[in-house]
Design a protein around this motif. Structure first.
Motif, PDB file in Angstrom:
ATOM      1  N   ASN A  57       0.823  -1.224   0.000  1.00 25.15           N
ATOM      2  CA  ASN A  57       0.000   0.000   0.000  1.00 25.15           C
ATOM      3  C   ASN A  57       0.859   1.277   0.000  1.00 25.15           C
ATOM      4  O   ASN A  57       0.507   2.265   0.650  1.00 25.15           O
ATOM      5  N   GLU A  58       1.992   1.198  -0.705  1.00 21.42           N
ATOM      6  CA  GLU A  58       2.890   2.353  -0.813  1.00 21.42           C
ATOM      7  C   GLU A  58       3.323   2.878   0.557  1.00 21.42           C
ATOM      8  O   GLU A  58       3.626   4.053   0.739  1.00 21.42           O
ATOM      9  N   GLY A  59       3.343   1.982   1.536  1.00 21.68           N
ATOM     10  CA  GLY A  59       3.761   2.361   2.877  1.00 21.68           C
ATOM     11  C   GLY A  59       2.682   3.027   3.713  1.00 21.68           C
ATOM     12  O   GLY A  59       2.902   3.351   4.887  1.00 21.68           O
ATOM     13  N   LYS A  60       1.492   3.205   3.145  1.00 21.02           N
ATOM     14  CA  LYS A  60       0.393   3.831   3.888  1.00 21.02           C
ATOM     15  C   LYS A  60      -0.241   2.808   4.835  1.00 21.02           C
ATOM     16  O   LYS A  60      -0.210   1.603   4.577  1.00 21.02           O
ATOM     17  N   PRO A  61      -0.870   3.251   5.919  1.00 19.07           N
ATOM     18  CA  PRO A  61      -1.437   2.324   6.904  1.00 19.07           C
ATOM     19  C   PRO A  61      -2.505   1.400   6.311  1.00 19.07           C
ATOM     20  O   PRO A  61      -3.317   1.826   5.490  1.00 19.07           O
ATOM     21  N   VAL A  62      -2.463   0.155   6.741  1.00 26.60           N
ATOM     22  CA  VAL A  62      -3.443  -0.850   6.326  1.00 26.60           C
ATOM     23  C   VAL A  62      -3.927  -1.586   7.570  1.00 26.60           C
ATOM     24  O   VAL A  62      -3.126  -2.027   8.394  1.00 26.60           O
ATOM     25  N   ARG A  63      -5.225  -1.719   7.691  1.00 19.95           N
ATOM     26  CA  ARG A  63      -5.833  -2.509   8.770  1.00 19.95           C
ATOM     27  C   ARG A  63      -6.400  -3.777   8.134  1.00 19.95           C
ATOM     28  O   ARG A  63      -7.250  -3.712   7.262  1.00 19.95           O
ATOM     29  N   LEU A  64      -5.893  -4.932   8.564  1.00 18.57           N
ATOM     30  CA  LEU A  64      -6.282  -6.206   7.966  1.00 18.57           C
ATOM     31  C   LEU A  64      -7.037  -7.033   8.997  1.00 18.57           C
ATOM     32  O   LEU A  64      -6.503  -7.399  10.046  1.00 18.57           O
ATOM     33  N   LEU A  65      -8.310  -7.319   8.697  1.00 18.25           N
ATOM     34  CA  LEU A  65      -9.151  -8.115   9.594  1.00 18.25           C
ATOM     35  C   LEU A  65      -9.036  -9.585   9.210  1.00 18.25           C
ATOM     36  O   LEU A  65      -9.326  -9.956   8.072  1.00 18.25           O
ATOM     37  N   VAL A  66      -8.640 -10.412  10.163  1.00 22.41           N
ATOM     38  CA  VAL A  66      -8.315 -11.811   9.850  1.00 22.41           C
ATOM     39  C   VAL A  66      -9.038 -12.772  10.794  1.00 22.41           C
ATOM     40  O   VAL A  66      -8.998 -12.609  12.017  1.00 22.41           O
ATOM     41  N   VAL A 104       1.263  -2.255   8.354  1.00 17.90           N
ATOM     42  CA  VAL A 104       0.132  -3.189   8.366  1.00 17.90           C
ATOM     43  C   VAL A 104      -0.200  -3.573   9.804  1.00 17.90           C
ATOM     44  O   VAL A 104       0.676  -4.002  10.560  1.00 17.90           O
ATOM     45  N   LYS A 105      -1.447  -3.441  10.163  1.00 17.12           N
ATOM     46  CA  LYS A 105      -1.914  -3.855  11.493  1.00 17.12           C
ATOM     47  C   LYS A 105      -2.915  -4.993  11.321  1.00 17.12           C
ATOM     48  O   LYS A 105      -3.984  -4.808  10.705  1.00 17.12           O
ATOM     49  N   ILE A 106      -2.577  -6.150  11.842  1.00 13.09           N
ATOM     50  CA  ILE A 106      -3.467  -7.315  11.767  1.00 13.09           C
ATOM     51  C   ILE A 106      -4.349  -7.332  13.008  1.00 13.09           C
ATOM     52  O   ILE A 106      -3.854  -7.272  14.136  1.00 13.09           O
ATOM     53  N   GLU A 107      -5.647  -7.416  12.783  1.00 11.69           N
ATOM     54  CA  GLU A 107      -6.607  -7.515  13.879  1.00 11.69           C
ATOM     55  C   GLU A 107      -7.367  -8.824  13.742  1.00 11.69           C
ATOM     56  O   GLU A 107      -7.904  -9.136  12.672  1.00 11.69           O
ATOM     57  N   TRP A 108      -7.421  -9.587  14.830  1.00 11.78           N
ATOM     58  CA  TRP A 108      -8.097 -10.888  14.805  1.00 11.78           C
ATOM     59  C   TRP A 108      -9.604 -10.710  14.987  1.00 11.78           C
ATOM     60  O   TRP A 108     -10.049  -9.980  15.865  1.00 11.78           O
ATOM     61  N   VAL A 109     -10.365 -11.382  14.159  1.00 11.70           N
ATOM     62  CA  VAL A 109     -11.829 -11.344  14.248  1.00 11.70           C
ATOM     63  C   VAL A 109     -12.276 -12.525  15.102  1.00 11.70           C
ATOM     64  O   VAL A 109     -12.018 -13.678  14.763  1.00 11.70           O
ATOM     65  N   ARG A 110     -12.940 -12.240  16.203  1.00  7.47           N
ATOM     66  CA  ARG A 110     -13.312 -13.283  17.154  1.00  7.47           C
ATOM     67  C   ARG A 110     -14.821 -13.358  17.396  1.00  7.47           C
ATOM     68  O   ARG A 110     -15.255 -14.084  18.289  1.00  7.47           O
ATOM     69  N   ASN A 111     -15.608 -12.608  16.629  1.00  9.59           N
ATOM     70  CA  ASN A 111     -17.045 -12.537  16.911  1.00  9.59           C
ATOM     71  C   ASN A 111     -17.890 -13.376  15.963  1.00  9.59           C
ATOM     72  O   ASN A 111     -19.103 -13.223  15.914  1.00  9.59           O
ATOM     73  N   ILE A 112     -17.254 -14.252  15.186  1.00 13.28           N
ATOM     74  CA  ILE A 112     -18.024 -15.104  14.275  1.00 13.28           C
ATOM     75  C   ILE A 112     -18.671 -16.215  15.106  1.00 13.28           C
ATOM     76  O   ILE A 112     -17.982 -16.931  15.838  1.00 13.28           O
ATOM     77  N   PRO A 113     -19.976 -16.383  15.011  1.00 10.26           N
ATOM     78  CA  PRO A 113     -20.654 -17.380  15.855  1.00 10.26           C
ATOM     79  C   PRO A 113     -20.269 -18.807  15.470  1.00 10.26           C
ATOM     80  O   PRO A 113     -19.882 -19.068  14.328  1.00 10.26           O
TER      81      PRO A 113
END
Length: 524
Positions: A57-66, A104-113
C-alpha cells in the motif's frame, strides 16, 4: 470456534504425499517405511523476505481483519481451567509479519458465531458484509459458497512467487496440485488457499477399547461391518455411536455422505459424470450431471444411497440422538464410538476424566458389498491416501472494497503467502498436536499421529457426491431429509419432494451463474 466441515526425523511434506499416494500401491505388498514425527518448530519464517522491494500500500497504513478459524491465536497465552488449551503460533507469525511491514496492522476477528455448516455461515456473512464488518481473510468452507461471488479469484496470485520461500517461482508450486481441486469455483478458478490438510480423512471414529474387547468385536473396516458391530454393541447394552454435534441434525452433506457413503456411489458413476474424460470430477461436471438427472431420487442408485444414510440414523443411532449428551456418555464409558474431527485428538490425549483407553479408525466406507451401485473400494496397507485440505482461507472481495481496496488486497495476499512458508505451517501443525498436517511441502509432522498412520485407509479418489449446488437448495433438501428420518413422510413422498427441490435448485444455479447448457440433455 467453528469446526470444519478431517512418520519420526524431519520429513518433507512432499514425502508424505508421495508416501500416501504410494500407499495405494501397498495393497500389492510394496510397503514404504512410515514417516516419523519431527521436533517442534518455535520460530516463524524470517521477518525479512529475500525480496525487500515489496512495499504494501505504498507504505500507507493498512488494517487487515483476519479470521483463521481455530488457528486464530488464543486471547491469552496462559492456560486456565476454563481454557486449558492455548494456541499461540499464529500470533508469533503475525507479529513477525507486522515487523516486516510496520504499516500493516493485523486484527483478529473473534465474533463469528459457532457454525457447523456453510448454510449457517452464510447468515453471518450476509449480515457482516452488509455492515462492512466481515473479515478480509477468513475460513469460509473453501469453495462451498462460491456461488455468492464473495471470494477473490486467487489464480493470478498463485502464479507469482512466494518471496518468503527461497527459490520459489510460483506460489502454487508449494502445494500438491490435487488440494486445489475442491477449492475451485464453477469456472475453475481457485478461490481459497490451503494452509493445512487433514491427517487422512477429516473425521474419525474414536472408540472405547474396553467395550470393543468386552463385546468381542474388531474395528470395522467397511460400512457393512460398522452396521454389524454397532448392532452387537447395542445388543450388549451399550450405546453404539455418538454422532458429531454438527451431524445431530438431518443435513444432506453430513459426514456419512462425504466420507462413508458418498465416495463409493460417486466412484461407481464416475465414467458417466467425467464428461471431459480427464479422470477427475469437477463442479461443472457435477452441475451438468445434476441437470441431466444423475442425482435424482427417481434413480434406484440414488434411493439406495439415501437409504444407507437413513439406515444409520434410524437403526443404529439412539432414539432421540439429537438431545443426548454423547460427550458425557463417552467419558463415563457407556458409549462405544464417538464421531469427531481429527481436531479432537489433542483434547482427547489430555483428557483426565476418561478412565479407559481409546483408539481411532477412519470412517468405514460403503463398498460393493453393500450395494451393486457402489464401487469396489481398495485400501492402503497403512497410512492415508491424498488427505484433503482442512484449514483453507478466502479473501473476501466485499470486505476488501469496503476496507480500503487494493492496499488491503495486497496485504491480504502477502499475509497468506507468509502464513504458507513451511516454517510457519510447521509451527502451527506441531502446536495442534496431531489434528492437522501442513498443506505445503517441507513442513514437519506431529508425533501424535504415529498410531493413527498405522491404520489401513480406503483409497478414495476425491470423487464426491453432489447433494445440491447452492446453500438455499441444501436447506430445502435438509428439511425433506429430516421429515423422512422422523417418519413424517414415506419413501415415495421423500423421493418426489427431493427431486422437486433439487430441480428448482439446479435451475436457479444455472440461471444465476449464466451456465451455458448447450449440448446438455435435460433430465427433467
Amino acid at each position: 470456534m467453528r469446526k470444519m466441515r478431517f512418520f519420526m526425523p524431519t520429513l518433507a511434506l512432499a514425502m508424505i504425499f508421495s508416501f500416501t499416494a504410494c500407499s495405494g500401491g501397498n495393497k500389492d505388498g510394496d510397503a514404504n517405511p512410515s514417516p516419523s514425527a519431527s521436533p517442534t518448530a518455535t520460530q516463524p519464517a524470517p521477518s525479512a523476505s529475500p525480496d525487500d522491494k515489496i512495499v504494501i500500500n505504498e507504505g500507507k497504513p493498512v488494517r487487515l481483519l483476519v479470521d483463521l478459524n481455530n488457528l486464530t491465536p488464543s486471547i491469552s497465552d496462559k492456560p486456565t481451567a476454563e481454557n486449558p488449551q492455548v494456541f499461540t503460533s499464529t500470533n508469533l507469525i503475525a507479529q513477525a509479519f507486522m515487523e516486516k511491514y510496520p504499516n500493516v496492522k493485523i486484527e483478529w476477528v473473534r465474533n463469528i458465531p459457532p457454525v457447523n455448516s456453510a448454510e449457517q455461515l452464510v447468515q453471518y456473512m450476509t449480515s457482516a458484509i452488509a455492515s462492512d464488518s466481515a473479515p478480509d481473510i477468513m475460513f469460509a468452507f473453501g469453495s462451498t459458497m462460491a456461488d455468492k461471488n464473495w471470494f477473490m479469484n486467487m489464480d493470478d496470485a498463485l502464479k507469482t512467487p512466494n518471496s518468503y520461500v527461497e527459490g520459489n517461482e510460483k506460489w502454487s508450486d508449494l502445494f500438491p496440485s490435487y488440494v486445489f481441486d475442491p477449492l475451485k469455483d464453477f469456472n475453475g478458478h481457485a478461490v481459497a488457499i490451503p494452509l493445512t490438510v487433514f491427517p487422512g480423512p477429516p473425521t474419525a471414529y474414536y472408540y472405547n477399547k474396553d467395550i470393543f474387547a468386552k463385546v468381542g468385536v474388531d474395528i470395522p473396516k467397511d460400512w457393512e461391518e460398522l452396521m454389524d458391530v454397532s448392532k452387537k454393541i447395542k445388543a450388549a447394552g451399550y450405546d453404539a455411536i455418538g454422532p458429531w454435534s454438527g451431524n445431530k441434525t438431518s443435513i444432506v452433506d453430513n459426514w456419512d455422505v462425504q466420507f462413508s457413503v458418498g465416495p463409493a456411489f460417486s466412484m461407481k458413476i464416475k465414467d458417466r459424470v467425467d464428461y471431459n474424460k480427464d479422470g477427475k470430477i469437477d463442479l461443472p461436471e457435477q452441475i451438468r450431471a445434476a441437470y441431466e438427472g444423475v442425482y435424482f431420487a427417481s434413480n434406484e442408485n440414488v434411493q439406495q444411497f439415501w437409504g444407507q444414510i437413513k439406515k444409520k440414523y434410524t437403526e443404529v443411532l439412539n432414539e432421540g440422538y439429537a438431545k443426548i449428551d454423547y460427550q458425557d456418555e463417552w467419558v463415563k464409558g457407556k458409549l462405544a464410538m464417538i464421531e469427531d474431527g481429527l481436531w479432537r485428538l489433542p483434547q482427547e490425549l489430555s483428557d483426565t476424566q476418561r478412565k479407559f483407553e481409546f483408539g481411532m479408525f477412519p470412517p468405514p466406507a460403503v463398498t460393493d458389498k453393500t450395494s451393486p451401485f457402489a464401487a469396489k473400494i481398495e485400501y492402503t496397507e497403512k497410512g492415508p491416501y491424498q488427505p484433503a485440505a482442512q484449514h483453507t482461507f478466502n479473501i473476501i472481495e466485499p470486505s476488501i472494497k469496503a476496507h480500503g481496496g487494493e492496499g488491503v488486497r495486497q496485504a491480504a495476499v502477502e499475509f497468506l503467502k507468509f502464513l504458507t512458508a513451511p516454517e510457519n505451517v510447521s509451527m502451527m501443525v506441531l502446536e495442534k498436536k496431531g489434528s492437522a498436517l501442513g498443506a505445503v511441502k517441507g513442513t514437519q509432522v506431529p508425533p501424535e499421529l504415529n498410531d493413527w498412520f498405522k491404520n489401513s485407509f480406503p483409497i478414495i479418489d476425491g470423487t464426491s457426491w453432489l447433494s445440491a449446488p447452492t446453500t438455499n437448495g441444501r436447506a430445502d433438501l435438509n428439511r425433506q431429509l429430516d421429515m423422512w428420518f422422523k417418519g413424517m413422510i414415506d419413501d415415495k413422498t421423500f423421493y418426489g419432494n427431493f427431486d422437486a427441490a433439487l430441480k428448482k435448485d439446479i435451475s436457479s444455479y444455472i440461471k444465476d451463474n449464466k451456465v451455458n447448457t448447450e449440448g446438455w440433455q435435460k433430465g427433467y
